[in-house]
Design an enzyme around this catalytic site. Structure first.
Site, short mmCIF file in Angstrom:
data_model
loop_
_atom_site.label_atom_id
_atom_site.label_comp_id
_atom_site.label_asym_id
_atom_site.label_seq_id
_atom_site.Cartn_x
_atom_site.Cartn_y
_atom_site.Cartn_z
CD GLU A 1 -17.50 1.83 1.78
OE1 GLU A 1 -19.17 1.93 2.30
OE2 GLU A 1 -16.68 1.97 3.41
NE ARG B 1 -0.74 -0.47 4.68
CZ ARG B 1 -0.51 -0.44 6.21
NH1 ARG B 1 -0.96 1.16 6.18
NH2 ARG B 1 0.33 -0.65 7.03
#
Lengths: 271, 316
Positions: free
Chosen positions: B58, B10
């Site tokens: 989301e 990440r």
């Protein structure tokens, strides 16, 4: 167009909806007919667009979040000059531009819709991009009343209020009916105006079939007060065709030959 | 095996976004209240006007990103893989992929190595549910350097891309200057006895397994398949032709995942015996990453055992 001319155009669009759904043998006339007057006022009075140049950067954007009313969208696009009315006959046929629900393969359609609740977020994102770049486009959405049951709608409403997107306007076609029956019986959304105001929107409640009111409320947009605008249009599902009016059964059913003839006779004439 | 340090994948994404912020003014970034954890905060701090926190919403985040892309922006939406791929799947399907929009989706915290947070936060299904979507590209980089390059490459191409990252530090197997091309698998070892096809940081575990196998006289072919869609069919067929048997390695459900993607290629063009290292149709659990790797059968020892088993099936 004058209000009288807009009314005439709305009648033409209603005939187009009947013609298209009859030819296709399926489709959604009920909600198309209820949204017709707003859609006519938007496309023929307010919208800045160049139908001969559908990708013109300066155009205002429109998204039909309730994608099943594709017939009214296609009629507005064809009557605006995006494509010939002769394409009506291809609605819902294999290989056609006029898919059962809107697809961006059709000139004048920004994005595919049909899974309810998604289009408002897209308009909000478009308006956010324009705000970031200081562009002056305006952003319009058409929502259904049943569609307000989708959770994502409230996420989008929250975001538009939060980001102060006062160049967004949505028309909520409040005809009170959805597939399974009355909206208030299926899953109540009232008091809708209060909810929208609580989400930091400016709300205008109008008779969704009164052309003058629709023109007036569109003329007041954008307001420049940091609040997106929701027009709650009180409408009649199936408006203009007596046997379709206020019948949930006409949500997603095409007229047969006999019904077609009757509907066209009722919609004949100028206004 | 050459290792150049260690870093979570990440971080490669976060650094890639910062680079994109510098070189491409159209890049915008969305997060859903996890900016620190996904590392998008690095972009947010340098380019605050181009960063948008969608809050814990989301579905709307995906829709807003779709709208941004329609206005010429290149949005990267980011949150944990479970939430972005699952909660917003229909938005990705119908709004993003159907209209083939230029939206990039970063899913952090892939795999059981997320550790103590447990099943709810360990994304194990994204490869399956993203690769099934027409127009979608699916990337699963093996280390932070590759993640950085994948992020830049995603911005370069048009169309939706899903990028999968992990939470934990993992060894750096690639150098910044190594080439990276979407759709082109990378050969790490050429062997003739068994193929080890791996994606994400399972490439490291496959290499460990190959080293162990070498001590037993088994030569393994190791392929890093960082692009799961479009998958590099020729590279996979090459391994199958040379080794006649192979093992797929993923930190993900084997059902419909990377192993499934490889099996589809082989079934169609060159069937050979296969074994599937991955999560076997169960949910994750809380625990330490290393411990979970053992419990879920993902370690190098498991890979080596599967290699020997599949060789037997191939008559070797």
């Amino acid at each position: 167009m004058t209000v009288a001319e807009l009314k005439k155009m709305a009648r033409q669009i209603r005939r187009d909806i009947i013609e298209m759904t009859h030819a296709a043998g399926s489709g959604h006339p009920g909600g198309s007919l209820s949204a017709t007057d707003f859609v006519t006022a938007l496309y023929f009075h307010k919208l800045r667009h160049h139908p001969d140049d559908p990708c013109w950067e300066g155009r205002d954007r429109v998204i039909f979040s309730k994608g099943h009313v594709a017939p009214v969208l296609y009629a507005a696009l064809a009557r605006s000059g995006y494509f010939p009315c002769a394409e009506y006959a291809s609605l819902r046929q294999y290989g056609a531009n006029l898919q059962g629900h809107p697809c961006n393969c059709t000139p004048g359609v920004e994005v595919g819709t049909g899974s309810l609740g998604q289009g408002l977020s897209v308009i909000v994102g478009m308006a956010l991009a324009a705000k970031l770049d200081g562009r002056d486009n305006l952003f319009y959405c058409v929502n259904g009343d049943g569609e307000m049951q989708e959770g994502q709608i409230w996420e989008a409403l929250m975001a538009a209020g939060h980001f102060k997107l006062d160049r967004v306007l949505t028309f909520i076609d409040y005809n009170g009916l959805q597939i399974d029956g009355e909206v208030e019986k299926v899953m109540g959304i009232a008091p809708l105006a209060d909810k929208l105001r609580a989400f930091r929107w400016h709300v205008a409640e109008v008779d969704g079939h009164d052309m003058q009111s629709l023109v007036d409320v569109l003329d007041e947009f954008p307001r420049g007060d940091g609040r997106p605008v929701a027009i709650i249009g009180h409408t009649i599902k199936g408006k203009g065709v007596s046997f379709m009016e206020n019948q949930a059964g006409w949500h997603g059913k095409a007229p047969n030959d006999e019904e077609y003839a009757k509907a066209m006779a009722e919609l004949a004439g100028e206004d | 095996m050459q290792i150049y340090g260690e870093k979570p994948t990440r971080f490669g994404y976060g650094e890639g976004l910062v680079k994109l912020g510098e070189i491409n003014p159209n890049v915008v970034v969305f997060d859903a209240d996890l900016a620190k954890s996904t590392t998008t905060i690095w972009f947010a701090e340098k380019f605050p006007t181009r960063f948008f926190d969608a809050g814990i919403a989301e579905q709307n985040m995906l829709g807003m990103a779709a709208g941004m892309s329609l206005m010429g922006k290149i949005p990267f939406v980011t949150t944990y893989g479970v939430f972005v791929s699952g909660r917003a799947w229909d938005q990705i399907r119908t709004t993003v992929c159907y209209s083939n929009l230029n939206v990039k989706i970063g899913g952090a915290h892939g795999g059981v190595s997320v550790g103590p947070d447990g099943a709810t936060h360990q994304a194990l299904e994204e490869i399956t549910i993203m690769r099934v979507l027409p127009n979608m590209t699916v990337l699963s980089p093996c280390d932070a350097n590759e993640a950085y390059k994948a992020t830049l490459a995603a911005a370069e191409m048009r169309g939706p891309v899903y990028l999968r990252f992990g939470r934990e530090k993992v060894p750096l197997l690639t150098k910044p200057e190594d080439p990276f091309e979407i759709g082109k698998a990378v050969v790490y070892r050429r062997g003739a006895d068994v193929g080890l096809l791996a994606t994400g940081h399972m490439v490291y575990h496959a290499l460990l397994a190959a080293e162990a196998l070498e001590k037993e006289g088994v030569s393994a072919y190791v392929l890093n398949v960082h692009t799961i869609k479009p998958i590099d069919e020729e590279a996979i067929l090459d391994v199958a032709a040379k080794c006649k048997c192979l093992v797929t390695c993923e930190e993900h459900q084997v059902t419909g995942g990377f192993g499934g993607a490889v099996a589809e290629v082989l079934a169609k063009r060159r069937p050979v015996p296969m074994r599937f290292i991955g999560v076997q149709d169960r949910f994750g659990e809380s625990g330490k990453p290393d411990e979970l790797f053992e419990v879920f059968g993902l370690s190098a020892a498991h890979i080596a055992a599967a290699a020997k088993d599949v060789m037997k099936a191939a008559g070797k």
